[in-house]
Design a protein around this motif. Structure first.
Motif, PDB file in Angstrom:
ATOM      1  N   GLU A  92      62.425  25.185  37.524  1.00 40.53           N
ATOM      2  CA  GLU A  92      63.189  25.089  38.767  1.00 40.53           C
ATOM      3  C   GLU A  92      63.105  23.672  39.306  1.00 40.53           C
ATOM      4  OE1 GLU A  92      62.406  28.114  41.689  1.00 40.53           O
ATOM      5  OE2 GLU A  92      61.741  29.542  40.162  1.00 40.53           O
ATOM      6  N   THR A  93      64.216  23.178  39.788  1.00 42.16           N
ATOM      7  CA  THR A  93      64.258  21.823  40.342  1.00 42.16           C
ATOM      8  C   THR A  93      63.312  21.702  41.536  1.00 42.16           C
ATOM      9  OG1 THR A  93      66.568  21.606  39.670  1.00 42.16           O
ATOM     10  CG2 THR A  93      65.757  20.050  41.310  1.00 42.16           C
ATOM     11  N   GLY A  94      62.507  20.641  41.537  1.00 39.94           N
ATOM     12  CA  GLY A  94      61.590  20.407  42.648  1.00 39.94           C
ATOM     13  C   GLY A  94      60.330  21.245  42.607  1.00 39.94           C
ATOM     14  N   LYS A  95      60.119  22.000  41.507  1.00 36.08           N
ATOM     15  CA  LYS A  95      58.907  22.813  41.375  1.00 36.08           C
ATOM     16  C   LYS A  95      58.297  22.601  39.995  1.00 36.08           C
ATOM     17  CE  LYS A  95      60.014  26.443  44.710  1.00 36.08           C
ATOM     18  NZ  LYS A  95      60.055  27.900  44.959  1.00 36.08           N
ATOM     19  N   LYS A  96      57.103  23.134  39.809  1.00 33.08           N
ATOM     20  CA  LYS A  96      56.438  23.020  38.518  1.00 33.08           C
ATOM     21  C   LYS A  96      55.926  24.393  38.088  1.00 33.08           C
ATOM     22  CE  LYS A  96      51.990  21.744  40.665  1.00 33.08           C
ATOM     23  NZ  LYS A  96      51.001  20.661  40.835  1.00 33.08           N
ATOM     24  N   ARG A  97      55.762  24.539  36.784  1.00 31.48           N
ATOM     25  CA  ARG A  97      55.191  25.769  36.224  1.00 31.48           C
ATOM     26  C   ARG A  97      53.799  25.457  35.675  1.00 31.48           C
ATOM     27  NH1 ARG A  97      59.399  26.979  31.771  1.00 31.48           N
ATOM     28  NH2 ARG A  97      59.180  24.713  31.691  1.00 31.48           N
ATOM     29  N   VAL A  98      52.835  26.236  36.110  1.00 33.05           N
ATOM     30  CA  VAL A  98      51.456  26.071  35.646  1.00 33.05           C
ATOM     31  C   VAL A  98      50.978  27.405  35.091  1.00 33.05           C
ATOM     32  CG1 VAL A  98      49.090  25.494  36.295  1.00 33.05           C
ATOM     33  CG2 VAL A  98      51.001  24.294  37.374  1.00 33.05           C
ATOM     34  N   ALA A  99      50.500  27.406  33.857  1.00 34.65           N
ATOM     35  CA  ALA A  99      49.951  28.622  33.251  1.00 34.65           C
ATOM     36  C   ALA A  99      48.494  28.767  33.690  1.00 34.65           C
ATOM     37  CB  ALA A  99      50.051  28.548  31.735  1.00 34.65           C
ATOM     38  N   LEU A 100      48.164  29.924  34.216  1.00 35.43           N
ATOM     39  CA  LEU A 100      46.808  30.155  34.735  1.00 35.43           C
ATOM     40  C   LEU A 100      46.120  31.268  33.948  1.00 35.43           C
ATOM     41  CD1 LEU A 100      44.672  29.589  36.955  1.00 35.43           C
ATOM     42  CD2 LEU A 100      45.752  31.406  38.290  1.00 35.43           C
ATOM     43  N   VAL A 101      44.952  30.948  33.410  1.00 32.42           N
ATOM     44  CA  VAL A 101      44.133  31.917  32.677  1.00 32.42           C
ATOM     45  C   VAL A 101      42.902  32.240  33.516  1.00 32.42           C
ATOM     46  CG1 VAL A 101      42.722  32.319  30.624  1.00 32.42           C
ATOM     47  CG2 VAL A 101      44.924  31.131  30.417  1.00 32.42           C
ATOM     48  N   ILE A 102      42.680  33.524  33.747  1.00 31.83           N
ATOM     49  CA  ILE A 102      41.498  33.971  34.501  1.00 31.83           C
ATOM     50  C   ILE A 102      40.698  34.910  33.613  1.00 31.83           C
ATOM     51  CG2 ILE A 102      40.650  35.182  36.545  1.00 31.83           C
ATOM     52  CD1 ILE A 102      43.194  34.385  37.988  1.00 31.83           C
ATOM     53  N   ASP A 103      39.494  34.506  33.265  1.00 34.31           N
ATOM     54  CA  ASP A 103      38.636  35.297  32.387  1.00 34.31           C
ATOM     55  C   ASP A 103      37.344  35.656  33.124  1.00 34.31           C
ATOM     56  OD1 ASP A 103      37.158  36.468  30.408  1.00 34.31           O
ATOM     57  OD2 ASP A 103      37.055  34.710  29.109  1.00 34.31           O
ATOM     58  N   PRO A 104      37.219  36.922  33.580  1.00 33.14           N
ATOM     59  CA  PRO A 104      36.012  37.335  34.309  1.00 33.14           C
ATOM     60  C   PRO A 104      34.775  37.482  33.440  1.00 33.14           C
ATOM     61  CG  PRO A 104      37.922  38.671  34.922  1.00 33.14           C
ATOM     62  CD  PRO A 104      38.275  37.929  33.675  1.00 33.14           C
ATOM     63  N   GLY A 105      34.892  37.229  32.143  1.00 35.99           N
ATOM     64  CA  GLY A 105      33.713  37.264  31.286  1.00 35.99           C
ATOM     65  C   GLY A 105      33.354  38.638  30.770  1.00 35.99           C
ATOM     66  N   THR A 106      32.138  38.731  30.243  1.00 29.45           N
ATOM     67  CA  THR A 106      31.666  39.955  29.603  1.00 29.45           C
ATOM     68  C   THR A 106      30.727  40.728  30.520  1.00 29.45           C
ATOM     69  OG1 THR A 106      29.705  38.927  28.636  1.00 29.45           O
ATOM     70  CG2 THR A 106      31.779  38.714  27.406  1.00 29.45           C
ATOM     71  N   ALA A 107      30.391  41.944  30.080  1.00 26.63           N
ATOM     72  CA  ALA A 107      29.443  42.762  30.830  1.00 26.63           C
ATOM     73  C   ALA A 107      28.078  42.078  30.886  1.00 26.63           C
ATOM     74  CB  ALA A 107      29.329  44.141  30.190  1.00 26.63           C
ATOM     75  N   ALA A 108      27.752  41.335  29.829  1.00 28.05           N
ATOM     76  CA  ALA A 108      26.471  40.627  29.805  1.00 28.05           C
ATOM     77  C   ALA A 108      26.444  39.494  30.829  1.00 28.05           C
ATOM     78  CB  ALA A 108      26.210  40.071  28.408  1.00 28.05           C
ATOM     79  N   ASP A 109      27.605  38.958  31.170  1.00 29.89           N
ATOM     80  CA  ASP A 109      27.681  37.892  32.175  1.00 29.89           C
ATOM     81  C   ASP A 109      27.605  38.431  33.595  1.00 29.89           C
ATOM     82  OD1 ASP A 109      28.041  35.774  30.329  1.00 29.89           O
ATOM     83  OD2 ASP A 109      30.155  36.302  30.126  1.00 29.89           O
ATOM     84  N   SER A 110      27.933  39.709  33.761  1.00 33.05           N
ATOM     85  CA  SER A 110      28.038  40.283  35.102  1.00 33.05           C
ATOM     86  C   SER A 110      26.674  40.612  35.680  1.00 33.05           C
ATOM     87  CB  SER A 110      28.882  41.561  35.056  1.00 33.05           C
ATOM     88  OG  SER A 110      28.187  42.577  34.349  1.00 33.05           O
ATOM     89  N   THR A 111      26.686  40.882  36.969  1.00 34.63           N
ATOM     90  CA  THR A 111      25.466  41.391  37.596  1.00 34.63           C
ATOM     91  C   THR A 111      25.291  42.841  37.178  1.00 34.63           C
ATOM     92  OG1 THR A 111      26.757  41.987  39.558  1.00 34.63           O
ATOM     93  CG2 THR A 111      25.666  39.835  39.566  1.00 34.63           C
ATOM     94  N   ALA A 112      24.127  43.395  37.369  1.00 35.79           N
ATOM     95  CA  ALA A 112      23.829  44.749  36.914  1.00 35.79           C
ATOM     96  C   ALA A 112      24.819  45.747  37.493  1.00 35.79           C
ATOM     97  CB  ALA A 112      22.408  45.128  37.323  1.00 35.79           C
ATOM     98  N   GLY A 113      25.426  46.531  36.613  1.00 33.53           N
ATOM     99  CA  GLY A 113      26.318  47.598  37.053  1.00 33.53           C
ATOM    100  C   GLY A 113      27.745  47.177  37.302  1.00 33.53           C
ATOM    101  N   ALA A 114      28.055  45.902  37.226  1.00 40.04           N
ATOM    102  CA  ALA A 114      29.415  45.432  37.490  1.00 40.04           C
ATOM    103  C   ALA A 114      30.235  45.441  36.205  1.00 40.04           C
ATOM    104  CB  ALA A 114      29.389  44.040  38.082  1.00 40.04           C
ATOM    105  N   THR A 115      31.475  45.887  36.312  1.00 36.48           N
ATOM    106  CA  THR A 115      32.381  45.904  35.167  1.00 36.48           C
ATOM    107  C   THR A 115      33.455  44.832  35.361  1.00 36.48           C
ATOM    108  OG1 THR A 115      32.051  48.276  34.839  1.00 36.48           O
ATOM    109  CG2 THR A 115      33.991  47.275  33.807  1.00 36.48           C
ATOM    110  N   PRO A 116      33.478  43.821  34.533  1.00 37.22           N
ATOM    111  CA  PRO A 116      34.479  42.763  34.719  1.00 37.22           C
ATOM    112  C   PRO A 116      35.882  43.252  34.390  1.00 37.22           C
ATOM    113  CG  PRO A 116      33.246  42.408  32.698  1.00 37.22           C
ATOM    114  CD  PRO A 116      32.583  43.539  33.393  1.00 37.22           C
ATOM    115  N   PRO A 117      36.871  42.831  35.155  1.00 36.38           N
ATOM    116  CA  PRO A 117      38.260  43.183  34.838  1.00 36.38           C
ATOM    117  C   PRO A 117      38.717  42.421  33.605  1.00 36.38           C
ATOM    118  CG  PRO A 117      38.159  41.715  36.738  1.00 36.38           C
ATOM    119  CD  PRO A 117      36.758  42.078  36.412  1.00 36.38           C
TER     120      PRO A 117
END
Length: 236
Positions: A92-117
């Motif tokens: 689009e004229t006057g705008k930009k496109r940015v690809a965004l990657v969001i990685d919540p990580g693994t269960a081992a990275d999470s706090t106890a009992g948390a399930t990453p999306p």
């Protein structure tokens, strides 16, 4: 205490950028935090500036990864493929496109009992001066504490840059497939103006029948008046 923590995280960032590993008494200690990355030359690189100071260009790929990390960078577990994430979103004229990657990580990275999306990819269409922080906030709500990005999209719900003793970082992370969501901020696609439905238009037969009815009525009235005049004339 806050200043000390921020200093430690800054030093960690320096180690990541330098690609070195320092052997000290605390070499196995690390932190649980969201890391900020850019995808260039076919690989992820730890951001040299905070997201508030980075202004990505059109076609850039930004990445966030939640993980327990130390001297070794824990990058997003999917390639930053701009075409896959933004290929179907027109420029689009006057705008930009940015690809965004969001990685919540693994269960081992999470706090106890948390399930990453699941890890996700989103194309963000925004103004040319938008920072990395604005790009992120356009996709997910962000929890900021002590000047740090502590939660993205509600994950994790609590905690911020918590120290972790005796961390165990895998040599490699298994790659994942991104869930590609709809583009954010893009102009809606033009839609064809729907033509009036057949039910909304009077049928031609209806118009003819109405006109015919009026004609018959006029003829009947005319005949009635003519008949009255004739009867009156005969009586005279």
């Amino acid at each position: 205490m806050i200043a000390v923590k921020r200093l430690v995280l800054t030093l960690m960032t320096g180690l990541l950028l330098a690609g070195t590993v320092t052997t000290t008494a605390h070499a196995e200690d690390g932190y649980r935090f969201w890391g900020y990355y850019q995808y260039t030359g076919g690989q992820w690189a730890f951001a040299q500036k905070g997201s508030e100071a980075v202004v990505p260009t059109d076609g850039a790929v930004e990445g966030w990864r939640f993980a327990v990390g130390g001297a070794k960078p824990r990058v997003p577990r999917a390639a930053g493929d701009f075409t896959t994430i933004c290929g179907s979103t027109p420029a689009e004229t006057g705008k930009k496109r940015v690809a965004l990657v969001i990685d919540p990580g693994t269960a081992a990275d999470s706090t106890a009992g948390a399930t990453p999306p699941p890890a996700s990819g989103t194309c963000v269409v925004t103004d040319l001066k938008a920072t990395g922080a604005k790009v992120l906030a356009a996709v997910k709500p962000v929890r900021i504490e002590k000047g740090l990005t502590c939660g993205i999209g509600g994950y994790p719900a609590t905690g911020c840059g918590d120290q972790v003793k005796n961390i165990k970082v895998p040599a490699t992370d298994e790659q994942v497939k991104l869930e590609i969501g709809p583009a954010v901020g893009a102009a809606p696609a033009p839609s064809a103006t729907p033509s009036p439905s057949a039910d909304a238009q009077p049928a031609k037969g209806s118009k003819v029948g109405w006109a015919g009815g009026i004609l018959i009525l006029l003829i009947a009235v005319g005949g009635y008046l003519t008949s009255r005049r004739r009867t009156k004339f005969l009586k005279q």
